[in-house]
Design an enzyme around this catalytic site. Structure first.
Site, PDB file in Angstrom:
ATOM      1  N   CYS A   1     -25.488   2.979 -14.085  1.00 29.57           N
ATOM      2  CA  CYS A   1     -24.443   4.018 -14.064  1.00 29.57           C
ATOM      3  C   CYS A   1     -25.022   5.313 -14.632  1.00 29.57           C
ATOM      4  O   CYS A   1     -25.426   5.367 -15.801  1.00 29.57           O
ATOM      5  CB  CYS A   1     -23.223   3.583 -14.873  1.00 29.57           C
ATOM      6  SG  CYS A   1     -21.921   4.840 -14.907  1.00 29.57           S
TER       7      CYS A   1
ATOM      8  N   CYS B   1     -12.937   1.131 -15.548  1.00 31.80           N
ATOM      9  CA  CYS B   1     -13.415   2.510 -15.393  1.00 31.80           C
ATOM     10  C   CYS B   1     -12.211   3.442 -15.353  1.00 31.80           C
ATOM     11  O   CYS B   1     -11.975   4.151 -14.386  1.00 31.80           O
ATOM     12  CB  CYS B   1     -14.253   2.619 -14.122  1.00 31.80           C
ATOM     13  SG  CYS B   1     -15.275   4.109 -14.039  1.00 31.80           S
TER      14      CYS B   1
ATOM     15  N   CYS C   1     -16.943   0.606 -20.751  1.00 37.66           N
ATOM     16  CA  CYS C   1     -18.271   0.520 -20.151  1.00 37.66           C
ATOM     17  C   CYS C   1     -19.042  -0.711 -20.630  1.00 37.66           C
ATOM     18  O   CYS C   1     -19.936  -1.201 -19.936  1.00 37.66           O
ATOM     19  CB  CYS C   1     -19.068   1.780 -20.453  1.00 37.66           C
ATOM     20  SG  CYS C   1     -18.310   3.280 -19.778  1.00 37.66           S
TER      21      CYS C   1
ATOM     22  N   CYS D   1     -18.651  -3.474 -18.093  1.00 38.35           N
ATOM     23  CA  CYS D   1     -18.678  -3.054 -16.693  1.00 38.35           C
ATOM     24  C   CYS D   1     -19.810  -3.754 -15.940  1.00 38.35           C
ATOM     25  O   CYS D   1     -20.943  -3.798 -16.433  1.00 38.35           O
ATOM     26  CB  CYS D   1     -18.868  -1.544 -16.603  1.00 38.35           C
ATOM     27  SG  CYS D   1     -19.051  -0.939 -14.910  1.00 38.35           S
TER      28      CYS D   1
ATOM     29  N   GLU E   1       0.826  -1.205   0.000  1.00 40.73           N
ATOM     30  CA  GLU E   1       0.000   0.000   0.000  1.00 40.73           C
ATOM     31  C   GLU E   1       0.863   1.259   0.000  1.00 40.73           C
ATOM     32  O   GLU E   1       0.545   2.233  -0.676  1.00 40.73           O
ATOM     33  CB  GLU E   1      -0.938   0.001   1.204  1.00 40.73           C
ATOM     34  CG  GLU E   1      -2.049  -1.041   1.135  1.00 40.73           C
ATOM     35  CD  GLU E   1      -2.961  -0.837  -0.057  1.00 40.73           C
ATOM     36  OE1 GLU E   1      -3.120   0.323  -0.489  1.00 40.73           O
ATOM     37  OE2 GLU E   1      -3.499  -1.833  -0.556  1.00 40.73           O
TER      38      GLU E   1
END
Length: 380
Positions: free
Chosen positions: A228, A212, A219, A222, A56
DNA sequence: AAGTCGGGGAC
DNA sequence: GTCCCAGACTT
């Protein structure tokens, strides 16, 4: 607000924040992730907080492809938090060199020592405790807690901001505090059961990173395209709204590469360690001379071979660096004053053999040109 | 709230 | 050239 919207009563506003919560949002993402998400990255498939934490930190503002070069080397040298805490900071920086944002390495090292000193060598489980450690902000704390312990807490990094802003059709500047709080509230309302938190968190990140995307979003494949709002309105490419660009300042320095061949024929090179704050903090560089220092250095023999300046671009700066090459031979190693250095840089200067220097934490643009410079300095 | 901090991938 | 990336910290 979210609980009222969840009853299905539409207020009539077109705001995605006031619209009903999308049905089974987390479930769709989780099922998509199992089939189409990213798997097999070196920091996946583990709930070891040390490994997750390290990934991270490295991934802050840094793409996966870049981290793949550093993470395995770092983990091999520092296999656990105790090994990292025990190491000198310079050893940590040497492995971090080239990754950028070097305060991350300093905080990483400080965090490892805090975990050893204050937490018995075990990372705290809760995000509220993780966020008190150096280098761990709200986003990183949430990611670690969700991945390692299934804590029901939402992350809101760049990927998630983009996914949620588009799915809810939110045309706001999320660098501002108030819209950011609203988006955080939405993200909080979407988190699934604890058992699904790790895969759900990964799903949000993967969707943002691989589908995205900022430009040319996919899309058509997706998992949440059905509801959306940005897609329905044909505004996917407009969201999220961009914050205004930052102004770049211009710097110009000479980069003094002074090599000295001692009586035994061994070459040394003078480097200075950068202070703990500012650009390239903690890294070793050839002395950087501003205009006044360049004049100071020109007053001295021996002569300099000046290369053409090269441009190094940082987030807030366009930095013109002019390599100055100088080779001397015999006698004692010159002192910092003889090199034309003053004050802080003189105190921070050290001579290194070429072998030693190659193992130091060098900035990327210095590392990239290092062998060429050394070859020219030691030739003839 | 704004500024500071790297380097590179992808376009 | 452009944008922006699994952000945190300081002022």
């Amino acid at each position: 607000m979210a609980s009222g919207a969840a009853t299905g009563v539409d207020s009539g506003s077109d705001s995605g924040l006031e619209a009903p919560l999308p049905d089974d949002f987390a479930g769709r993402l989780v099922r998509w992730q199992r089939l189409h998400g990213r798997h097999g990255l070196p920091w996946q498939g583990t709930r070891d907080p040390y490994r997750v934490w390290l990934s991270e930190i490295m991934l802050q503002q840094t793409q996966v492809a870049t981290v793949l070069d550093y993470y395995p080397r770092f983990l091999a040298r520092f296999p656990d938090v105790a090994a990292l805490a025990q190491a000198p900071l310079d050893d940590v920086l040497a492995l971090w060199a080239g990754l950028g944002y070097y305060s991350r390495a300093r905080n990483l090292h400080g965090c490892a020592r805090r975990v050893m000193a204050d937490w018995g060598g075990v990372f705290p489980a809760r995000a509220a405790d993780l966020v008190t450690l150096p280098g761990i902000g709200v986003s990183t704390a949430a990611a670690i807690a969700a991945f390692c312990h299934g804590e029901r807490i939402s992350i809101l990094d760049g990927n998630v901001q983009r996914v949620l802003a588009r799915h809810r059709g939110l045309d706001e500047d999320f660098s501002r505090a108030a819209p950011r709080r609203e988006l955080q509230r939405l993200a909080d309302a979407l988190v699934p059961h604890a058992s699904e938190m790790p895969v759900y968190t990964q799903a949000l990140m993967d969707l943002g990173a691989t589908r995205c995307t900022p430009r040319q979003a996919a899309c058509d494949v997706c998992p949440v395209r059905r509801d959306c709002i940005a897609l329905a309105q044909g505004r996917v490419h407009e969201l999220p709204r961009k914050a205004r660009a930052t102004v770049q300042k211009v710097w110009a320095h000479a980069l003094l590469l002074h090599a000295h061949c001692d009586c035994a024929g061994l070459w040394h090179v003078a480097l200075v360690q950068r202070p703990a704050t500012g650009v390239w903090s903690g890294l070793w560089t050839p002395p950087l001379l501003d205009e006044a220092q360049q004049a100071q250095r020109r007053a001295h023999a021996p002569p300099i071979r000046a290369h053409e300046a090269f441009l190094h671009v940082l987030t807030h700066r366009r930095w013109f660096l002019t390599p100055w090459l100088c080779a001397t031979r015999g006698g004692d190693l010159p002192d910092a004053v003889a090199l034309g250095l003053d004050g802080d840089q003189a105190a921070a200067m050290r001579w290194w053999t070429l072998d030693q220097a190659a193992g130091l934490a060098l900035p990327a643009p210095v590392r990239a040109r290092w062998l060429g410079w050394m070859e020219e300095l030691t030739a003839a």
